[in-house]
Write an enzyme that holds these catalytic residues in place. Structure first.
Site, PDB file in Angstrom:
ATOM      1  N   ILE A  11      14.055  13.428   6.763  1.00 16.87           N
ATOM      2  CA  ILE A  11      12.695  14.364   5.786  1.00 16.87           C
ATOM      3  C   ILE A  11      11.796  13.011   5.406  1.00 16.87           C
ATOM      4  CG2 ILE A  11      13.809  15.617   5.285  1.00 16.87           C
ATOM      5  CD1 ILE A  11      13.987  14.891   1.954  1.00 16.87           C
ATOM      6  N   GLY A  14      11.133   4.530   6.250  1.00 16.46           N
ATOM      7  CA  GLY A  14      10.440   3.537   5.349  1.00 16.46           C
ATOM      8  C   GLY A  14      11.105   2.618   4.989  1.00 16.46           C
ATOM      9  N   MET A  16      11.980   0.212   3.325  1.00 19.08           N
ATOM     10  CA  MET A  16      12.909   0.096   2.406  1.00 19.08           C
ATOM     11  C   MET A  16      14.166   0.780   3.064  1.00 19.08           C
ATOM     12  SD  MET A  16      11.777  -2.622   1.109  1.00 19.08           S
ATOM     13  CE  MET A  16      12.944  -2.481  -0.468  1.00 19.08           C
ATOM     14  N   LYS A  34      18.342   9.053  -0.492  1.00 23.11           N
ATOM     15  CA  LYS A  34      17.399   7.870   0.302  1.00 23.11           C
ATOM     16  C   LYS A  34      18.295   6.997   0.560  1.00 23.11           C
ATOM     17  CE  LYS A  34      13.987   4.607  -0.358  1.00 23.11           C
ATOM     18  NZ  LYS A  34      12.323   4.423  -1.367  1.00 23.11           N
ATOM     19  N   ASP A 131       3.403  -0.264  -5.784  1.00 22.91           N
ATOM     20  CA  ASP A 131       3.303   0.360  -3.411  1.00 22.91           C
ATOM     21  C   ASP A 131       2.806   2.026  -4.194  1.00 22.91           C
ATOM     22  OD1 ASP A 131       3.488   0.493  -1.653  1.00 22.91           O
ATOM     23  OD2 ASP A 131       5.439   0.210  -1.178  1.00 22.91           O
TER      24      ASP A 131
END
Length: 454
Positions: A11, A14, A16, A34, A131
């Site tokens: 979903i 990036g 990272m 993640k 960020d």
């Protein structure tokens, strides 16, 4: 992952890592997982990969994504995979939303308030995000009208402790379009850096344009020589706070807490004036003080059903209907609380009846509207409050339907609408009680020469 999380579709992704929808097979709930993969082989390298989990583990705030679990798995080839199991936010991110156009100023103020109090919490804990950008801001319960826009900050992959004299090696520590000048210069980024980036995000929300367009290097270098262009169309209130937030010198920027204070005021723009005059209206006070003691003493099964339904539908431990007099508040029905009366200063209901709209405070302990209230100061376990004024046929706010919770939380747009609807029912019942009382008074009047029917 971790012997418990079954991955489903991706979903998000990036630099990272990638984020997948997943099922926690132990608890039977959906989560977001993640995955951060690298070729780290030493303990030091793996420790750096686990930095986001360590940062998230220190955070517990409703404006920040919540970490449930974390771990590291190493494949036979030596590839290290760090996984983070986090709450799954059912909604889009701000970047996708902005692809559809700008946001109304009041919605931007709501969003900014949520993010500012989250950043203030982080900064007080010594953590800098580094960020802040639209893609790292998750929206939930967004509707295309003027309902409350709510946001959570996510992706702490490059966060670090404030005061750390050096960034994490030579790694990239931000996104070019939203980096602060000190990040561009590769200097340590403290809390003012997050405030600067948030300012650029808010400007993007209001104008639909990036403040520093162009390729990454061009965009990053431009802010070393000038501030962003803030058009007059945003209005003087927004222009002032955005100019301060994006000052070139970190010391000239407001703190996240100061930004949240300004956003409190901006959320009220366009919501109508506060009905202080109605609160002081002697007719309102007289009607409330006539009705309150009677209903509190007698009780009302219909109101009891409404407060019980309110508590159940909104998932809160306390729901109550109260009548507000000049210096006394009568709780005439409650779920999770008892009927009774208390001094006005021991309740938030007097504040609620001053409002033209629902009075909703996600975090009463830190919201400037309530933090100094005697009730809140004396109740460290009090976290959330939402109340709707109850008006009679003459438009006088006689009382409130309110809900409370121990922990800070939010209402979705649908939940707020439900609270409004239930408040309307409660107001109708109180009006019927008043009508019956008036009818009884009239029936009890006996004229000197009563008429006799044939």
């Amino acid at each position: 992952m971790g012997g418990r999380y079954r991955l489903q579709e991706r979903i998000g992704s990036g630099s990272m890592g990638s984020v997948h929808r997943a099922v926690d097979q132990l608890l039977g709930r959906e989560v977001a997982v993640k995955l951060i993969a690298s070729l780290a082989r030493t303990e030091e390298e793996r420790s750096r990969n686990e930095a986001e989990a360590k940062v998230l583990s220190q955070l517990n705030h409703h404006s920040l994504i919540t970490l449930f679990d974390a771990g590291t798995e190493v494949s036979p080839s030596g590839t290290s995979i760090v996984w983070l199991a986090m709450e799954l936010v059912q909604g889009s991110d701000l970047s996708r939303r902005l692809s559809k156009g700008t946001l109304p100023p009041r919605q931007v103020a709501y969003l900014a308030y949520d993010l500012a109090i989250g950043l203030d919490y982080m900064h007080r804990g010594g953590i800098v995000h580094r960020d802040i950008k639209p893609a790292n801001i998750l929206l939930f319960d967004y509707r295309e009208d003027e309902t409350r826009l709510r946001a959570k900050l996510t992706d702490f992959g490059v966060a670090q402790m404030a005061g750390d004299p050096s960034p994490q090696g030579d790694e990239f520590t931000g996104t070019a379009g939203f980096m602060s000048p000190e990040q561009v210069r590769s200097e340590p980024a403290g809390p003012p850096s997050d405030v600067y980036s948030l300012g650029l995000v808010l400007l993007r929300c209001l104008t639909g344009e990036r403040a520093f367009p162009g390729m990454a290097v061009e965009s990053a270098l431009a802010r070393l020589f000038r501030g962003p262009v803030i058009p007059d169309s945003v209005g003087p209130e927004w222009a002032g706070v955005l100019e301060a937030m994006t000052a070139l010198e970190p010391g000239d920027r407001p703190s996240a807490h100061e930004v949240s204070e300004v956003m409190q005021d901006l959320t009220r723009a366009g919501r109508g004036r506060r009905s202080t005059e109605a609160f002081e209206d002697p007719d309102r006070v007289r009607a409330a003080e006539e009705l309150g003691p009677t209903v509190e003493a007698e009780g009302d099964p219909a109101l009891d059903r409404i407060t019980a339904l309110t508590s159940r539908l909104l998932g809160v431990p306390v729901a109550a209907v109260s009548i507000v007099g000049a210096d006394r508040v009568w709780t005439v029905s409650g779920s999770g609380t008892r009927r009774g009366s208390a001094a006005a200063q021991e309740s938030l209901c007097p504040v609620t009846v001053r409002e033209d709209t629902p009075f909703i405070v996600d975090d009463v302990q830190h919201d400037l509207r309530t933090a100094a209230d005697p009730l809140v100061v004396a109740s460290p376990g009090f976290g959330f409050y939402a109340g709707v004024p109850l008006r009679n046929a003459e438009g006088l706010a006689l009382g409130t339907l309110c809900v409370m919770d121990r922990a800070a939380r939010s209402l979705t747009g649908d939940q707020e609408a439900t609270l409004r609807d239930l408040a309307a029912l409660a107001a109708d019942i109180l009006q019927l009680r008043q009508d019956v009382r008036d009818a009884r008074d009239t029936a009890g009047y006996v004229p000197a020469e009563p008429a006799v029917a044939d």
